[in-house]
Each structure stands twice: as C-alpha cells, then as structure tokens.
Motif scaffolding. Structure first.
Motif, short mmCIF file in Angstrom:
data_model
loop_
_atom_site.label_atom_id
_atom_site.label_comp_id
_atom_site.label_asym_id
_atom_site.label_seq_id
_atom_site.Cartn_x
_atom_site.Cartn_y
_atom_site.Cartn_z
N VAL A 28 -37.92 17.12 145.60
CA VAL A 28 -37.81 16.38 144.34
C VAL A 28 -39.04 15.51 144.13
N GLN A 29 -39.51 14.87 145.18
CA GLN A 29 -40.71 14.04 145.09
C GLN A 29 -41.92 14.88 144.67
N LEU A 30 -42.07 16.06 145.25
CA LEU A 30 -43.20 16.94 144.91
C LEU A 30 -43.08 17.50 143.49
N LEU A 31 -41.87 17.81 143.07
CA LEU A 31 -41.66 18.35 141.72
C LEU A 31 -41.89 17.30 140.63
N THR A 32 -41.51 16.06 140.91
CA THR A 32 -41.61 15.00 139.90
C THR A 32 -42.94 14.26 139.94
N ALA A 33 -43.78 14.56 140.90
CA ALA A 33 -45.09 13.90 141.01
C ALA A 33 -45.99 14.28 139.83
N PRO A 34 -46.95 13.42 139.51
CA PRO A 34 -47.94 13.82 138.49
C PRO A 34 -48.64 15.10 138.96
N GLY A 35 -48.79 16.03 138.08
CA GLY A 35 -49.37 17.31 138.47
C GLY A 35 -48.33 18.27 139.04
N GLY A 36 -47.06 17.85 139.03
CA GLY A 36 -45.97 18.68 139.55
C GLY A 36 -45.40 19.61 138.49
N ASP A 90 -48.10 22.09 154.73
CA ASP A 90 -47.44 21.07 155.54
C ASP A 90 -47.01 19.92 154.65
N TRP A 91 -45.71 19.62 154.63
CA TRP A 91 -45.18 18.54 153.82
C TRP A 91 -45.01 17.25 154.61
N GLY A 92 -45.33 17.27 155.87
CA GLY A 92 -45.11 16.10 156.72
C GLY A 92 -43.66 16.03 157.15
N GLN A 93 -43.33 15.07 158.00
CA GLN A 93 -41.97 14.87 158.51
C GLN A 93 -41.41 16.11 159.19
N GLY A 94 -42.29 16.97 159.73
CA GLY A 94 -41.85 18.17 160.42
C GLY A 94 -41.45 19.31 159.49
N LEU A 95 -41.84 19.25 158.22
CA LEU A 95 -41.47 20.27 157.23
C LEU A 95 -42.71 21.08 156.83
N PHE A 96 -42.54 22.40 156.75
CA PHE A 96 -43.64 23.28 156.36
C PHE A 96 -43.10 24.38 155.44
#
Length: 165
Positions: free
Chosen positions: A13-21, A125-131
């Motif tokens: 959700v953070q990545l989708l709602t970010a500017p440029g998302g 890599d999204w960080g927090q152990g997520l890829f």
C-alpha cells in the motif's frame, strides 16, 4: 507469521500510494489510451479481503477501490535457521463500478494495466526481509450488479519472498 503478512500488505500500500506510484501510472495510462481514469484516493485503498457485497453494506465504498491483502503464506524454510523463510501470495483487487455497462470492461483493463506497470516499477528488495521478483497473475471476474449499478473485479496475485530471523 501473520505479522510478516501485515508488513507485506502495508509495504505494498505504501509503494502504491507513494508519489510516482499507482496514480502516476494511471495518469500516464489515461493519456496514452485517450481515456478518462480517476486517480485512486488514499482512502480508497483497503487492506482486507472482503467481498464487494459485504463491503458495500458495512461501509461507504467509493469506486474505483483497491484491496490489498495476503492470500496465502508458505514457510518453505529455504533458509534453514530462520523462523520464516518462504513466500507470501499477495493479492491486489481492483474494483471498478459504473452506472452503465458500456466501458466497465475497458476501465477495469486500464486500471489493471496501471497496477501491473506499477508492480514492474517496484520489483526488487523492499526491505524488512521482503523481495518481489516481478511475476504476477491476473484474473478477470465477471461484471455483476453492485456499486453504482455494475461492478467488475480484477484480481492480481503475485509472490513476495520473505525471510525473517
């Protein structure tokens, strides 16, 4: 284990709602297709798996709505000494509604194309152990009664690799 699913959901959700998302992709897609597509407001992103009929009865839903949730968790222990090492089957549902049947299919396809292009942009890599490697599947549901009169749901599923100590 469910906290990793919540982390992945909130990260998407953070990545989708970010500017440029997603909204930037929707704007570019609308210009390219010479179609009118509304941006998706932040309050139209939901982090639960709920049927459209129930969502409409329990809260006021404005369309186009985007639902992000974890569909399945698999701890495959690819890294032996981790508490969780496997993948999450994530889902993004795009729900489009109109008062007329004409154009529902085209709108749903354009919003879906916007989501898949955004997924292509955020792979890695999204960080927090997520890829996220970049693969996804798209399922188009039938047009049904609901929403403003007609509603169409498209479900995009994709694996996210996760590794937690």
């Amino acid at each position: 284990m469910t906290s990793i699913a919540a982390s992945a959901t909130s990260k998407i959700v953070q990545l989708l709602t970010a500017p440029g998302g997603l909204n930037a992709t929707i704007s570019a897609m609308a210009q390219e297709a010479a179609a009118f597509l509304q941006p998706v407001a932040t309050k139209q992103f939901f982090t639960n798996n709920v049927a459209s009929e129930i969502a409409e009865k329990s809260e006021e839903v404005k369309y186009t709505a985007v639902y992000v949730y974890c569909d399945k968790i698999a701890n495959t222990l690819t890294e032996k000494f981790r508490s969780f090492s496997g993948h999450l089957q994530m889902a993004i549902e795009v729900r489009v509604s109109q008062d007329r049947l004409d154009g529902v299919e085209q709108s749903a396809q354009l919003y879906t194309e916007s989501v898949t292009q955004t997924l292509n942009q955020i792979r890695g890599d999204w960080g927090q152990g997520l890829f996220y490697a970049g693969t996804y599947d798209v399922s188009f549901g039938p047009v049904k009664r609901g929403g403003k009169n007609f509603i169409k749901t498209v479900k995009i599923t994709f694996p996210v690799e996760a590794s937690v100590s």
